[in-house]
Design an enzyme around this catalytic site. Structure first.
Site, PDB file in Angstrom:
ATOM      1  N   HIS A 155       0.858  -1.249   0.069  1.00 32.50           N
ATOM      2  CA  HIS A 155       0.149   0.087   0.031  1.00 32.50           C
ATOM      3  C   HIS A 155       0.737   1.130   0.008  1.00 32.50           C
ATOM      4  O   HIS A 155       2.205   1.196   0.382  1.00 32.50           O
ATOM      5  CB  HIS A 155      -0.939   0.038   1.304  1.00 32.50           C
ATOM      6  CG  HIS A 155      -0.169   0.111   2.617  1.00 32.50           C
ATOM      7  ND1 HIS A 155       0.644  -0.848   2.999  1.00 32.50           N
ATOM      8  CD2 HIS A 155      -0.014   1.198   3.266  1.00 32.50           C
ATOM      9  CE1 HIS A 155       1.150  -0.308   4.360  1.00 32.50           C
ATOM     10  NE2 HIS A 155       0.761   0.727   4.420  1.00 32.50           N
TER      11      HIS A 155
ATOM     12  N   ASP B 161       0.375   4.870   1.996  1.00 32.99           N
ATOM     13  CA  ASP B 161      -0.401   5.226   3.282  1.00 32.99           C
ATOM     14  C   ASP B 161      -1.547   6.304   2.784  1.00 32.99           C
ATOM     15  O   ASP B 161      -1.430   7.216   1.940  1.00 32.99           O
ATOM     16  CB  ASP B 161       0.504   6.098   4.452  1.00 32.99           C
ATOM     17  CG  ASP B 161       1.534   5.130   4.925  1.00 32.99           C
ATOM     18  OD1 ASP B 161       1.173   3.868   4.814  1.00 32.99           O
ATOM     19  OD2 ASP B 161       2.435   5.422   5.140  1.00 32.99           O
TER      20      ASP B 161
ATOM     21  N   HIS C  33       4.664   0.158   0.292  1.00 33.04           N
ATOM     22  CA  HIS C  33       5.447  -0.672   1.180  1.00 33.04           C
ATOM     23  C   HIS C  33       4.793  -1.687   1.811  1.00 33.04           C
ATOM     24  O   HIS C  33       3.212  -1.662   1.573  1.00 33.04           O
ATOM     25  CB  HIS C  33       5.856   0.378   2.233  1.00 33.04           C
ATOM     26  CG  HIS C  33       4.890   1.024   3.264  1.00 33.04           C
ATOM     27  ND1 HIS C  33       4.589   2.292   2.531  1.00 33.04           N
ATOM     28  CD2 HIS C  33       4.298   0.991   4.332  1.00 33.04           C
ATOM     29  CE1 HIS C  33       3.587   2.826   3.530  1.00 33.04           C
ATOM     30  NE2 HIS C  33       3.195   1.838   4.586  1.00 33.04           N
TER      31      HIS C  33
ATOM     32  N   ARG D 259       4.435   5.863  13.978  1.00 31.69           N
ATOM     33  CA  ARG D 259       4.545   6.793  12.626  1.00 31.69           C
ATOM     34  C   ARG D 259       4.305   8.170  12.942  1.00 31.69           C
ATOM     35  O   ARG D 259       3.181   8.483  13.277  1.00 31.69           O
ATOM     36  CB  ARG D 259       3.905   5.865  11.651  1.00 31.69           C
ATOM     37  CG  ARG D 259       3.859   6.842  10.144  1.00 31.69           C
ATOM     38  CD  ARG D 259       3.308   6.060   9.146  1.00 31.69           C
ATOM     39  NE  ARG D 259       1.719   6.797   9.095  1.00 31.69           N
ATOM     40  CZ  ARG D 259       0.640   6.097   8.408  1.00 31.69           C
ATOM     41  NH1 ARG D 259       0.831   4.942   8.007  1.00 31.69           N
ATOM     42  NH2 ARG D 259      -0.364   6.790   8.446  1.00 31.69           N
TER      43      ARG D 259
HETATM   44  O1  LIG Z   1       4.992  -2.120  10.232  1.00 36.12           O
HETATM   45  C1  LIG Z   1       5.638  -1.483   9.259  1.00 36.12           C
HETATM   46  O2  LIG Z   1       6.686  -1.697   9.173  1.00 36.12           O
HETATM   47  C2  LIG Z   1       4.982  -0.500   8.301  1.00 36.12           C
HETATM   48  C3  LIG Z   1       3.558  -0.208   8.834  1.00 36.12           C
HETATM   49  C4  LIG Z   1       2.967   0.753   7.898  1.00 36.12           C
HETATM   50  O3  LIG Z   1       2.569   0.547   6.682  1.00 36.12           O
HETATM   51  C5  LIG Z   1       3.051   2.159   8.060  1.00 36.12           C
HETATM   52  O4  LIG Z   1       3.750   2.796   9.045  1.00 36.12           O
HETATM   53  O5  LIG Z   1       2.630   3.068   7.338  1.00 36.12           O
HETATM   54 FE   LIG Z   2       1.705   2.178   5.808  1.00 39.48          FE
END
Ligand SMILES: O=C(O)CCC(=O)C(=O)O
Ligand SMILES: [Fe+2]
Length: 309
Positions: free
Chosen positions: A108, A110, A264, A279
């Site tokens: 995806h 974000d 990602h 995040r």
């Molecule tokens: O858990 C992760 O490494 C990525 C999570 C994710 O998709 C994000 O932080 O946007």
């Molecule tokens: Fe993400």
């Protein structure tokens, strides 16, 4: 600061270690924080535009507050539209493997179910499993560039509907009851539907990139079944190993990605070991297609509150 030699004067080339030729670089010698000089922030921004995702090890000094104060230097902070921020923060999203919504194991970009989705995500490793739990990023500009000419032309003219309300059970058949509940009651508490061009022109670099990912429902003018086949075809250029980089986390690492030019995937291969990443999210602008049209959000509906059983 488009001239790489100017970046070199601020962050020496020897402190920038590309992880692959197409995507990802580790940057050494920087202690992330709110007090970095404007020139250092501009250089990080420039390296992000070039490598799409950059990594910093050893940032254990960051707590949520300092994490956000640093991220704020890259732009305005924005909370997740439905999940909300950790209490006391402007944008921090807590991704905890032991809670619903904590395992982002789908390709995806974000928050593409809204029009002006985030431009940067700044992710900090907090609790990292002894084995597994890597994250993979893809350079979606490289994915576009690796399309044959006929598919580029098709992509250039195609639009897609993105929504946070997708068929969760079909996508994640092994999800726990708690994960399903989080999806139904939190993640889709407001349902968004946004039409984006499949090819986005980057506002800073002018580069074209494929704008897809797991929020895509279908392509405009195509049936769901044709959309699914075409999606797989385009997405295969995103997930091909040559366009990706994989990061083995340590607690205290920070990854920053240009969310306008990447997808990602958080690899869900660590069983019941605990994993927490947090995040901070930097607001973005409305995508523009190759012919200058902007994305539009068509529907935004609050779900009726769930009835007590
Ligand atoms: O858990 C992760 O490494 C990525 C999570 C994710 O998709 C994000 O932080 O946007
Ligand atoms: Fe993400």
């Amino acid at each position: 600061m488009n001239n790489p030699s100017v970046v070199d004067q601020i962050i020496p080339a020897t402190d920038v270690l590309p992880l692959t030729a197409r995507v990802g670089a580790e940057i050494r010698g920087i202690r992330l924080g709110a007090n970095l000089s404007d020139a250092t922030i501009a250089s990080i921004n420039q390296l992000l535009l070039k490598h799409k995702v950059v990594f910093f090890r050893g940032q254990d000094h960051l707590d949520d507050s300092e994490h956000e104060l640093f991220a704020r230097r890259l732009g305005d902070l924005v909370p997740h539209p439905t999940q909300g921020p950790v209490a006391g923060t402007a944008s921090i999203l807590n991704l905890d493997s032991s809670r619903g919504g904590g395992r982002a194991d789908q390709w995806h970009t974000d928050v593409t179910f809204v029009d002006a989705y985030p431009k940067f995500s700044v992710l900090r490793g907090v609790v990292i499993p002894a084995a597994g739990g890597d994250t993979i990023w893809s350079n979606t500009h490289a994915a576009y560039e690796s399309l044959p000419a006929a598919l580029k032309l098709l992509a250039d003219n195609l639009w897609a509907i993105h929504s946070n309300a997708y068929d969760y059970a079909a996508v994640r058949p092994r999800a726990s009851a708690e994960e399903r509940k989080h999806f139904e009651e939190v993640f889709t508490s407001t349902v968004y539907e946004t039409e984006h061009p499949v090819v986005r022109v980057h506002p800073e670099t002018g580069e074209r990139s494929l704008l897809l990912g797991n929020f895509v429902q279908r392509f405009v003018g195509l049936s769901r079944s044709d959309s699914a086949k075409l999606y797989e075809l385009f997405q295969s250029y995103v997930t091909t190993p040559e366009n990706t980089v994989r990061w083995r986390w340590q607690a205290g690492d920070v990854a920053i990605w240009d969310n306008r030019a990447t997808q990602h995937y958080a690899v869900n291969d660590y069983g019941d070991q605990h994993r927490i990443v947090r995040r901070a999210t930097v607001d973005g602008d409305v995508p523009v297609s190759v012919d200058g049209r902007h994305s539009v959000t068509h529907a935004k509906t609050a779900k009726p509150a769930a009835k007590a059983a």
